[in-house]
Design a protein around this motif. Structure first.
Motif, PDB file in Angstrom:
ATOM      1  N   LEU A 150      39.603  37.199  43.888  1.00 41.16           N
ATOM      2  CA  LEU A 150      40.570  36.770  42.884  1.00 41.16           C
ATOM      3  C   LEU A 150      41.314  35.505  43.308  1.00 41.16           C
ATOM      4  O   LEU A 150      41.718  35.361  44.459  1.00 41.16           O
ATOM      5  N   VAL A 170      33.676  40.752  44.043  1.00 41.60           N
ATOM      6  CA  VAL A 170      34.851  40.248  43.329  1.00 41.60           C
ATOM      7  C   VAL A 170      35.884  39.650  44.278  1.00 41.60           C
ATOM      8  O   VAL A 170      36.311  40.298  45.233  1.00 41.60           O
ATOM      9  N   ILE A 208      44.960  34.493  36.088  1.00 42.73           N
ATOM     10  CA  ILE A 208      44.046  34.966  37.130  1.00 42.73           C
ATOM     11  C   ILE A 208      42.622  34.502  36.860  1.00 42.73           C
ATOM     12  O   ILE A 208      42.209  34.345  35.700  1.00 42.73           O
ATOM     13  N   PHE A 216      38.285  44.415  37.257  1.00 45.65           N
ATOM     14  CA  PHE A 216      37.124  43.548  37.403  1.00 45.65           C
ATOM     15  C   PHE A 216      36.026  44.271  38.176  1.00 45.65           C
ATOM     16  O   PHE A 216      36.299  45.007  39.129  1.00 45.65           O
ATOM     17  N   LYS A 269      40.764  48.964  45.342  1.00 49.02           N
ATOM     18  CA  LYS A 269      39.688  48.144  45.917  1.00 49.02           C
ATOM     19  C   LYS A 269      38.512  49.048  46.297  1.00 49.02           C
ATOM     20  O   LYS A 269      38.645  49.896  47.171  1.00 49.02           O
ATOM     21  N   ALA A 280      38.790  35.578  38.198  1.00 40.76           N
ATOM     22  CA  ALA A 280      37.960  36.517  38.968  1.00 40.76           C
ATOM     23  C   ALA A 280      36.569  35.913  39.142  1.00 40.76           C
ATOM     24  O   ALA A 280      35.923  35.538  38.163  1.00 40.76           O
ATOM     25  N   TYR A 324      44.723  44.530  35.146  1.00 37.67           N
ATOM     26  CA  TYR A 324      43.404  43.889  35.138  1.00 37.67           C
ATOM     27  C   TYR A 324      42.400  44.768  35.875  1.00 37.67           C
ATOM     28  O   TYR A 324      42.728  45.387  36.894  1.00 37.67           O
ATOM     29  N   GLU A 366      38.564  34.718  33.252  1.00 45.46           N
ATOM     30  CA  GLU A 366      39.579  33.692  33.471  1.00 45.46           C
ATOM     31  C   GLU A 366      40.587  33.698  32.330  1.00 45.46           C
ATOM     32  O   GLU A 366      40.221  33.760  31.156  1.00 45.46           O
ATOM     33  N   TRP A 376      43.377  26.318  41.428  1.00 41.66           N
ATOM     34  CA  TRP A 376      43.447  27.747  41.753  1.00 41.66           C
ATOM     35  C   TRP A 376      43.532  27.942  43.264  1.00 41.66           C
ATOM     36  O   TRP A 376      42.997  27.134  44.036  1.00 41.66           O
ATOM     37  N   ILE A 403      44.518  32.702  41.921  1.00 40.87           N
ATOM     38  CA  ILE A 403      45.714  32.645  41.084  1.00 40.87           C
ATOM     39  C   ILE A 403      46.290  31.229  41.142  1.00 40.87           C
ATOM     40  O   ILE A 403      45.833  30.374  41.889  1.00 40.87           O
TER      41      ILE A 403
END
Length: 241
Positions: A101, A99, A65, A230, A124, A67, A228, A61, A86, A103
């Motif tokens: 996401l 994962v 963003i 993740f 992805k 995650a 980024y 965090e 968020w 925003i």
């Protein structure tokens, strides 16, 4: 014989309505196989198991963003409500883990991130467990048409949108294959439909012909965008590779 929801109601001391809801959510199994229809007839001695939803974990965090490591059986929109301020950047199917996401809605980063998805500048990577042995990797490039209704369902169709999935076998476990699946596009149920189209539906994906299991064996393993990166580790209900 007795209907599944009635057995669950008696076993868990809950109302028939609550029992039906749990089955409709895909959280109930019997002997390791998911129950998908509340009125399924089962032996009165059957023992039903409920998959309890664990608390989502924060992977990362900052001000731009968030995650999250999403557990299975949690809708994306329900997850977003757990984190005030968020909003979802993208979605995962209810039974898909991994994962996801979030925003800040309409922030400069949100606008930039949406453009990254639109221009296919997002990496992805998923992990999927399928029935059967897939010996070699390949690219699946077939157009996908999504039919919207109470529940969305997709199919391969010349009238559909361009879709590309790149698969690579990671390990063979008995007569099952653990796959890496990288998607260059983000069509509804893309990996699920593409794997069905080559004869290897995902285990637990009863919507697309997969064998019954406790859940859809699909995991959002990695995602990268705008600097980024993740990763969500392999869940305990997946075989190691």
């Amino acid at each position: 014989m007795e209907k599944a929801y009635k057995l669950l109601s008696i076993q868990e001391h809950i109302s028939n309505k609550k029992a039906k809801a749990l089955i409709d959510e895909g959280r109930v199994s019997c002997n390791g196989k998911q129950i998908t229809i509340a009125r399924t007839e089962l032996a009165k001695t059957s023992v039903l198991t409920i998959a309890h939803t664990p608390t989502p974990k924060i992977i990362f965090e900052d001000t731009q963003i968030l995650a999250i490591d999403k557990p299975p059986f949690l809708e994306s929109y329900q997850l977003a409500k757990m984190f005030a301020g968020w909003s979802l950047l993208h979605r995962l199917d209810k039974e898909t883990s991994g994962v996801i996401l979030l925003i800040k809605e309409n922030s400069p980063f949100h606008i930039e991130a949406k453009q990254a998805f639109k221009k296919q500048n997002v990496y992805k990577e998923y992990l999927a467990l399928t029935e059967g042995i897939i010996a070699e990797g390949c690219e699946i490039q077939k157009p996908i048409l999504t039919l919207k209704g109470t529940h969305a369902k997709s199919k391969i169709s010349p009238e559909g949108l361009y879709a590309l999935t790149i698969i690579k076998p990671l390990s063979i476990i008995g007569k099952k294959t653990l796959l890496q699946a990288i998607i260059k596009t983000g069509r509804t149920h893309q990996i699920r439909v593409h794997l069905k189209s080559i004869g290897y539906p995902i285990i637990g994906d009863t919507l697309y012909g997969g064998a019954k299991a406790k859940r859809l064996m699909l995991h959002a393993h990695k995602i990268s965008l705008l600097g980024y990166d993740f990763t969500s580790p392999l869940p305990n209900d997946f075989p190691a590779y």
